[in-house]
Write an enzyme that holds these catalytic residues in place. Structure first.
Site, PDB file in Angstrom:
ATOM      1  CD  GLU A  87      -1.606   2.281   1.843  1.00 30.64           C
ATOM      2  OE1 GLU A  87      -1.237   3.204   1.091  1.00 30.64           O
ATOM      3  OE2 GLU A  87      -1.624   2.360   3.070  1.00 30.64           O
ATOM      4  CB  CYS A 146      -2.138   6.046   3.182  1.00 30.35           C
ATOM      5  SG  CYS A 146      -3.079   4.991   4.288  1.00 30.35           S
TER       6      CYS A 146
END
Length: 504
Positions: A263, A300
């Protein structure tokens, strides 16, 4: 704080010190010496994990669920000490650490419940058809099976929920896969105390000590040795695009390639449609400022880009966001490296002639201040660098001339973790035009909200097309994330006496 870190690795149930050390860097208090892992220590940990797999990988769902619950219990028992060392190392506020600890134990217990249910196994059975013409069909059974030892890289921005006992570790252990964690050097003491909690759960549940290992370090060689070890079957990673891509390439270049579930971050664009902008531009601008600066922008899912039409409604949104950002105090960032990268990102924006500064500030020391810039769609589509994530509280407004240009801009975005539509009833046609594009760009699509934060739930998807993640078919949050560490096995005419218990 009663916990004092010793800076050792946890390998095969033993705390092991190394000959070489590095000094932890804390926001408050004195740091401590931390052992640097070596390829030899990686090999020992992975060998122990492989040995543990022959029992743990074939253990019952109840056994693994009890283990996950025990880890959660052990973490909660160390709660005050975890908060104390976590705040000292990261500068995150107490409330944030306590909330993240609750999220960490919550996802462990969620996975315990998930595997007890058994639906994740996706058991399928096609009974034999011995009289079928022109050929008989054999008895076929299929079930998901664990893949083997998994390497997990701790994240800098979530010292608990995405690190030692975080989502990747919880999913892998739930699947039946032993885990070797590469601790993040920004918070080694936090990683150590959580590893102690996992060790306590291993002992309580009488499991093989190789089922979990923590190896600390701040260098590249042992990280490379971990992803290239022939007994590691998959890697879970949360971090930067550059580091993630380097590890992804190493996984692909192995003699036996393995999946790398990385990720890697995202700019998480928000599309403010015309009627929504006309009705509530100020509220959206203020909400965006709050989401953009939450946790110093170190999420994020931080919404780094807002797309809005040119004209007075867009002007009102930009003005409201800028005014709200002016009232934001300096916030401590997680590491010196992160704040340096944030300053470099601001410098890149300042150096672009077609980008207009709306609000610019100077970040001093470890602290970050928000920044806001503005450009137009044509400039954005011509300058690939404007789509690069700036990790921190920096926002970019992209102005468009209408729905068609907004759709063209959406097509120009790279893969994202999230995409957001701000819309009112009168925006339905424009939203319908955008939705098929956004489905191809993002793993999660929001309406009238802000993406900062990720709910831990069955339906959550935290992933997306590259470069948001390296595997668009996977998620690193939610119960579906267990599928990363399982693979389907079909059994043909297998006697019930020797097959996995789940098939009978």
């Amino acid at each position: 704080m009663t916990f004092t870190p010793h800076g050792k690795h946890l390998i095969a149930g033993d705390w092991v010190s190394g000959a070489d050390t590095f000094a932890s860097s804390r926001v408050t208090g004195d740091g401590h010496a931390v052992s640097r892992g070596t390829p030899a220590e990686v090999d020992r940990a992975v060998q122990a994990a492989e040995d543990a797999f022959w029992t743990y990988g074939y253990s019952s769902r109840d056994t693994r669920a009890a283990f996950l619950d025990a880890i959660a219990d052990e973490i909660e028992a160390r709660g005050p000490d975890i908060t104390a060392i976590g705040t000292a190392e990261t500068g995150l506020p107490v409330a944030r650490l306590e909330g993240e600890r609750g999220r960490t134990t919550g996802q462990l217990r969620l996975f315990a419940s998930h595997i007890r249910d058994g639906a994740y196994l996706d058991v399928r059975h096609d009974p034999a058809l011995p009289d079928r013409q022109p050929l008989p069909r054999p008895d076929l059974k299929m079930v998901q099976r664990p893949i083997g030892p998994v390497a997990v890289f701790g994240a800098s921005n979530f010292p608990l929920a995405f690190s030692t006992a975080g989502g990747d570790t919880a999913a892998a252990l739930a699947a039946g896969c032993p885990v070797v964690v590469k601790g993040h050097p920004a918070h080694p003491g936090t990683g150590e105390i959580v590893a102690q909690a996992i060790q306590g759960a291993i002992r309580r549940c009488d499991l093989h000590p190789g089922v979990f290992a923590l190896i600390q370090g701040d260098q590249v060689d042992y990280a490379q040795a971990l992803v290239q070890h022939p007994l590691i079957r998959a890697v879970g990673f949360t971090g930067s695009l550059g580091a993630g891509r380097a590890l992804f390439d190493l996984c692909a270049a192995r003699p036996e390639p393995i999946p790398f579930f990385g990720e890697l971050g995202s700019v998480n664009p928000m599309f403010i449609l015309p009627q929504a902008a006309a009705a509530r531009a100020v509220a959206i601008g203020e909400g965006w400022a709050g989401s953009l600066t939450m946790g110093a922008g170190q999420f994020c899912t931080n919404p780094g880009i807002a797309v809005v039409a040119s004209g007075p409604d867009g002007d009102a949104l930009v003005a409201a966001a800028a005014e709200s950002l002016k009232g934001t105090a300096a916030q401590c960032m997680l590491t010196d490296g992160i704040v340096e990268a944030y300053r470099n990102g601001k410098t890149r924006m300042d150096g672009r002639n077609a980008v207009r500064p709306v609000l610019t500030t100077d970040s001093q020391g470890r602290n970050a201040m928000p920044n806001l810039y503005e450009t137009d769609a044509a400039t954005y589509l011509q300058d690939h660098g404007l789509g690069e994530e700036v990790f921190g509280p920096l926002g970019l407004v992209v102005r468009v001339d209408g729905p068609d240009q907004m759709s063209a801009l959406a097509r120009g975005f790279e893969g994202q973790l999230t995409a957001t539509l701000h819309m009112d009833d009168g925006d339905t046609d424009a939203a319908r035009q955008l939705l098929p594009i956004l489905e191809r760009k993002a793993g999660r699509i929001l309406v009238n909200g802000f993406p900062t934060g990720v709910e831990v739930a069955d339906a959550m998807v935290h992933g997306g097309p590259y470069p948001a993640s390296t595997n668009f078919g996977a998620t690193s949050v939610g119960t579906l994330s267990i599928r990363r560490f399982l693979r389907p096995v079909c059994y043909q005419n297998l006697p019930g006496a020797i097959g996995p218990q789940y098939l009978n």
